[in-house]
Write a protein that holds these residues in place. Structure first.
Motif, PDB file in Angstrom:
ATOM      1  N   TRP A 139      13.163 -30.739 -32.542  1.00  0.00           N
ATOM      2  CA  TRP A 139      12.492 -31.945 -33.015  1.00  0.00           C
ATOM      3  C   TRP A 139      11.958 -32.773 -31.848  1.00  0.00           C
ATOM      4  O   TRP A 139      10.875 -33.336 -31.923  1.00  0.00           O
ATOM      5  N   TRP A 143      14.666 -37.086 -37.022  1.00  0.00           N
ATOM      6  CA  TRP A 143      15.574 -36.035 -37.484  1.00  0.00           C
ATOM      7  C   TRP A 143      16.497 -35.501 -36.396  1.00  0.00           C
ATOM      8  O   TRP A 143      17.581 -35.012 -36.717  1.00  0.00           O
ATOM      9  N   GLY A 144      16.081 -35.541 -35.141  1.00  0.00           N
ATOM     10  CA  GLY A 144      16.901 -34.880 -34.134  1.00  0.00           C
ATOM     11  C   GLY A 144      16.751 -35.458 -32.745  1.00  0.00           C
ATOM     12  O   GLY A 144      15.821 -36.212 -32.441  1.00  0.00           O
ATOM     13  N   GLY A 183      22.766 -26.359 -38.323  1.00  0.00           N
ATOM     14  CA  GLY A 183      22.275 -27.255 -37.288  1.00  0.00           C
ATOM     15  C   GLY A 183      21.639 -26.532 -36.121  1.00  0.00           C
ATOM     16  O   GLY A 183      21.166 -27.160 -35.171  1.00  0.00           O
ATOM     17  N   HIS A 208      12.213 -37.629 -33.494  1.00  0.00           N
ATOM     18  CA  HIS A 208      13.506 -38.291 -33.311  1.00  0.00           C
ATOM     19  C   HIS A 208      14.069 -38.858 -34.618  1.00  0.00           C
ATOM     20  O   HIS A 208      15.247 -39.222 -34.677  1.00  0.00           O
ATOM     21  N   GLY A 229      17.890 -27.159 -34.903  1.00  0.00           N
ATOM     22  CA  GLY A 229      18.398 -28.519 -35.031  1.00  0.00           C
ATOM     23  C   GLY A 229      19.218 -28.960 -33.834  1.00  0.00           C
ATOM     24  O   GLY A 229      19.140 -28.380 -32.743  1.00  0.00           O
ATOM     25  N   ASN A 230      20.045 -29.973 -34.045  1.00  0.00           N
ATOM     26  CA  ASN A 230      20.772 -30.627 -32.952  1.00  0.00           C
ATOM     27  C   ASN A 230      21.826 -29.758 -32.276  1.00  0.00           C
ATOM     28  O   ASN A 230      22.264 -30.074 -31.168  1.00  0.00           O
ATOM     29  N   LYS A 231      22.233 -28.685 -32.905  1.00  0.00           N
ATOM     30  CA  LYS A 231      23.206 -27.799 -32.264  1.00  0.00           C
ATOM     31  C   LYS A 231      22.550 -26.821 -31.287  1.00  0.00           C
ATOM     32  O   LYS A 231      23.250 -26.056 -30.609  1.00  0.00           O
ATOM     33  N   SER A 262      18.342 -32.296 -27.807  1.00  0.00           N
ATOM     34  CA  SER A 262      18.870 -30.934 -27.801  1.00  0.00           C
ATOM     35  C   SER A 262      18.256 -30.085 -28.908  1.00  0.00           C
ATOM     36  O   SER A 262      18.561 -28.906 -29.040  1.00  0.00           O
ATOM     37  N   SER A 263      17.381 -30.689 -29.701  1.00  0.00           N
ATOM     38  CA  SER A 263      16.771 -29.997 -30.834  1.00  0.00           C
ATOM     39  C   SER A 263      15.286 -29.764 -30.600  1.00  0.00           C
ATOM     40  O   SER A 263      14.656 -30.396 -29.752  1.00  0.00           O
ATOM     41  N   ASP A 319      15.867 -24.195 -44.608  1.00  0.00           N
ATOM     42  CA  ASP A 319      15.679 -25.344 -43.708  1.00  0.00           C
ATOM     43  C   ASP A 319      14.197 -25.664 -43.544  1.00  0.00           C
ATOM     44  O   ASP A 319      13.793 -26.836 -43.572  1.00  0.00           O
ATOM     45  N   TYR A 329      12.846 -29.357 -44.645  1.00  0.00           N
ATOM     46  CA  TYR A 329      12.327 -30.334 -43.685  1.00  0.00           C
ATOM     47  C   TYR A 329      10.817 -30.492 -43.777  1.00  0.00           C
ATOM     48  O   TYR A 329      10.296 -31.577 -43.471  1.00  0.00           O
TER      49      TYR A 329
END
Length: 214
Positions: free
Chosen positions: A139, A132-133, A67, A130, A58-60, A136-137, A74, A78
């Motif tokens: 996604w 969802w993320g 994340g 995009h 994810g975004n982290k 940096s992800s 997850d 998703y």
């Protein structure tokens, strides 16, 4: 995915949807929906690390944290969201690639004719991701995650003659009058992929064939 509408934006980084673009979007989103609903995509999604060499994240980013790298829960969460995503508003972007986020999914003119020849078709998956993320992800990280899976799996399904629409002359979008397009047609983006070009997923499914039932 339940519904698709056309994005109303006609300013800034967006162009107005014309009949030529609308007809071709129907083809592109149908092929993409087929890909996302394919048994191959489901297999890749739930075996992402084994197939692609890394877990989805994810975004982290690529960290073990909320994340970050996906857990089993997850992947299930998703996948269900992808399969049951609501309205998507389709647009024509004018930024050189595509734009996405929320309900909106837009790509530039060249994708409307190049998708038959697999030129950077992963951008559709990138912009779809995009929802969802961010960049940096997995996604929507360029050349990674959903973009890479979309691009390679599209190539695989096209070579297997399994996409719903594969004839570049079906709508003849590439013959749209220049004054009705936001960019001209680049001939090199309408070149078939060489038989010698075999991507990672093609090699993977050749070695690990799935049993496809109708």
């Amino acid at each position: 995915m339940q519904q698709s509408h056309y994005a109303p934006e006609t300013h800034g980084n967006w162009g107005r949807i014309t009949p030529a673009y609308a007809r071709e979007w129907v083809i592109m989103i149908t092929n993409f929906a087929y890909l996302i609903d394919s048994p191959e995509f489901k297999h890749i999604w739930f075996n992402h690390k084994a197939v692609m060499g890394h877990d989805f994240f994810g975004n982290k980013g690529q960290v073990v944290a909320d994340g970050g790298f996906f857990t089993e829960a997850d992947y299930k969460k998703y996948y269900d969201q992808i399969m049951n995503r609501g309205t998507i508003r389709l647009g024509v972007s004018t930024v050189g690639g595509g734009l996405g986020g929320g309900e909106v999914l837009g790509v530039d003119t060249w994708l409307f004719y190049a998708h038959y020849f697999n030129t950077s078709i992963g951008i559709i998956g990138h912009e779809f991701g995009h929802h969802w993320g961010g960049h940096s992800s997995a996604w929507s990280l360029s050349g990674y995650g959903l973009q890479e899976v979309n691009g390679q799996l599209h190539q695989y399904l096209q070579r297997k003659q399994r996409l719903p629409y594969m004839d570049p002359d079906l709508n003849k979008f590439h013959l749209t009058p220049r004054d009705q397009m936001y960019n001209g047609v680049a001939a090199h983006m309408r070149t078939p992929r060489p038989d010698s070009h075999v991507n990672h997923l093609e090699r993977y499914f050749a070695a690990n064939p799935l049993k496809i039932t109708n």
